[in-house]
Design a protein around this motif. Structure first.
Motif, PDB file in Angstrom:
ATOM      1  N   LEU A 108      36.864  17.207  -4.728  1.00  0.00           N
ATOM      2  CA  LEU A 108      37.883  16.528  -5.095  1.00  0.00           C
ATOM      3  C   LEU A 108      38.844  17.319  -5.757  1.00  0.00           C
ATOM      4  O   LEU A 108      38.812  17.426  -6.913  1.00  0.00           O
ATOM      5  CB  LEU A 108      37.434  15.317  -5.871  1.00  0.00           C
ATOM      6  CG  LEU A 108      36.300  14.293  -5.167  1.00  0.00           C
ATOM      7  CD1 LEU A 108      35.662  13.374  -5.908  1.00  0.00           C
ATOM      8  CD2 LEU A 108      37.023  13.820  -4.078  1.00  0.00           C
ATOM      9  N   THR A 132      38.687  16.533   0.394  1.00  0.00           N
ATOM     10  CA  THR A 132      40.180  16.379   0.215  1.00  0.00           C
ATOM     11  C   THR A 132      41.008  17.059   1.412  1.00  0.00           C
ATOM     12  O   THR A 132      40.898  18.169   1.980  1.00  0.00           O
ATOM     13  CB  THR A 132      40.736  17.269  -1.098  1.00  0.00           C
ATOM     14  OG1 THR A 132      40.036  16.748  -2.063  1.00  0.00           O
ATOM     15  CG2 THR A 132      42.182  17.435  -1.273  1.00  0.00           C
ATOM     16  N   GLN A 148      41.990  11.693  -0.029  1.00  0.00           N
ATOM     17  CA  GLN A 148      40.722  12.218  -0.519  1.00  0.00           C
ATOM     18  C   GLN A 148      39.859  10.894  -0.398  1.00  0.00           C
ATOM     19  O   GLN A 148      39.963   9.767  -0.406  1.00  0.00           O
ATOM     20  CB  GLN A 148      40.800  12.535  -2.205  1.00  0.00           C
ATOM     21  CG  GLN A 148      41.597  13.656  -2.368  1.00  0.00           C
ATOM     22  CD  GLN A 148      41.499  14.039  -3.891  1.00  0.00           C
ATOM     23  OE1 GLN A 148      41.586  13.341  -4.798  1.00  0.00           O
ATOM     24  NE2 GLN A 148      41.279  15.262  -4.134  1.00  0.00           N
TER      25      GLN A 148
END
Length: 311
Positions: A108, A132, A148
């Protein structure tokens, strides 16, 4: 859209597979030659073999050169999709298609930029990891984010489970991101680079247990080095022990870090923590281990009684 892929190992394979199953046309697949590096032989599904099975042109390269750039230009892609490409791409390449290059990174962002993000996230005590989709720019994993998706990290999660979970969401994230880009509805969010964390490629020494760490951190290291990864290891009387299952003790144990102490539950307690001498720490219970001959042992059998030190 006409797509050129840059990918390697199972991440690149899953990405190419998702594109083959989509309405987009893969016009060229770029991948690395096979490697013998320990971390690159684990998730080793071949991008090259999958591409050839679907009659997709393949280009093998370690890093971009004039020949690679010429092949991508000749393919006339609308977009490049990259996942687990291991070397830097120049702007001449990543900005070549009308839609640029969409990179998939298994963290992330901006946290856990760089290598082995799932392993480092688990070691670091994060509550989640994820995937992501971002636009490639001149930095490493620093481009604007379009999408994401997160995966929770539980108290018993292993790196193997988390890697599989993040690989499984590649088709969903990729398909949605491409739809947003193609329809012009993508909202690109710049990363807060002040919050960026950047981790290096892992090596053998990074799996060595440091008994001055608190027991909960060592437990996470053990779970982060679950099979088929090179396991977390320590040494006992000149022999290397690979710890394959452990837990944090129920009781408090004081003394010197690394001391083989007493049985608890299904294993042997090892004193842990730099301040263990203050008698405030929990220990690490070694429940399963593997010796260098490949034999598996349970903790109580391998350590029939306390005494001696791991280090």
């Amino acid at each position: 859209m006409r797509v050129v892929t840059f990918g390697y190992q199972t991440w690149g394979h899953k990405t190419l597979e998702a594109l083959v199953d989509s309405r987009h046309e893969v016009v060229l697949s770029v991948t690395h030659p096979p490697s013998e590096h320990s971390y690159e032989t684990i998730w080793s599904d071949s991008v090259e073999e999958l591409a050839r099975a679907h009659d997709i042109p393949v280009h093998l390269a370690q890093r971009p050169d004039a020949d690679l750039i010429a092949r991508v230009k000749a393919a006339e892609p609308d977009i490049i999709v990259a996942n687990n490409w291991r070397t830097w791409l120049p702007r001449e390449l990543f900005d070549l298609p009308p839609h640029g290059t969409l990179n998939l990174h298994d963290s992330l962002l901006p946290k856990f930029t760089g290598f082995s993000p799932v392993i480092w996230a688990l070691i670091s005590g994060e509550s989640e990891v994820g995937l992501t989709a971002h636009r490639m720019d001149d930095g490493l994993d620093t481009g604007d984010i379009v999408l994401q998706k997160s995966v929770p990290i539980t108290a018993t999660s292993t790196a193997t489970e988390l890697v599989r979970a993040t690989i499984d969401i590649i088709p969903e994230v990729l398909t949605e991101a491409l739809e947003l880009i193609e329809t012009g509805t993508a909202v690109w969010t710049p990363q807060d680079l002040a919050a960026r964390t950047f981790f290096h490629k892992r090596a053998d020494i990074d799996s060595r247990i440091d008994w001055t760490w608190p027991a909960d951190q060592i437990d996470r290291l053990v779970r982060a080095q679950s099979d088929p990864y090179p396991n977390a290891y320590t040494h006992f009387r000149g022999e290397r022990l690979r710890v394959t299952k452990a837990s944090v003790s129920q009781c408090i144990y004081g003394g010197t870090p690394g001391r083989v102490f007493i049985h608890e539950g299904d294993g042997m307690v090892i004193v842990a923590g730099a301040d263990a001498h203050l008698g405030r720490n929990r220990g690490l219970v070694i429940e399963r281990l593997r010796t260098d001959d490949g034999v598996e042992h349970d903790g109580k059998t391998f350590f029939p009684y306390g005494g001696g030190y791991l280090g």
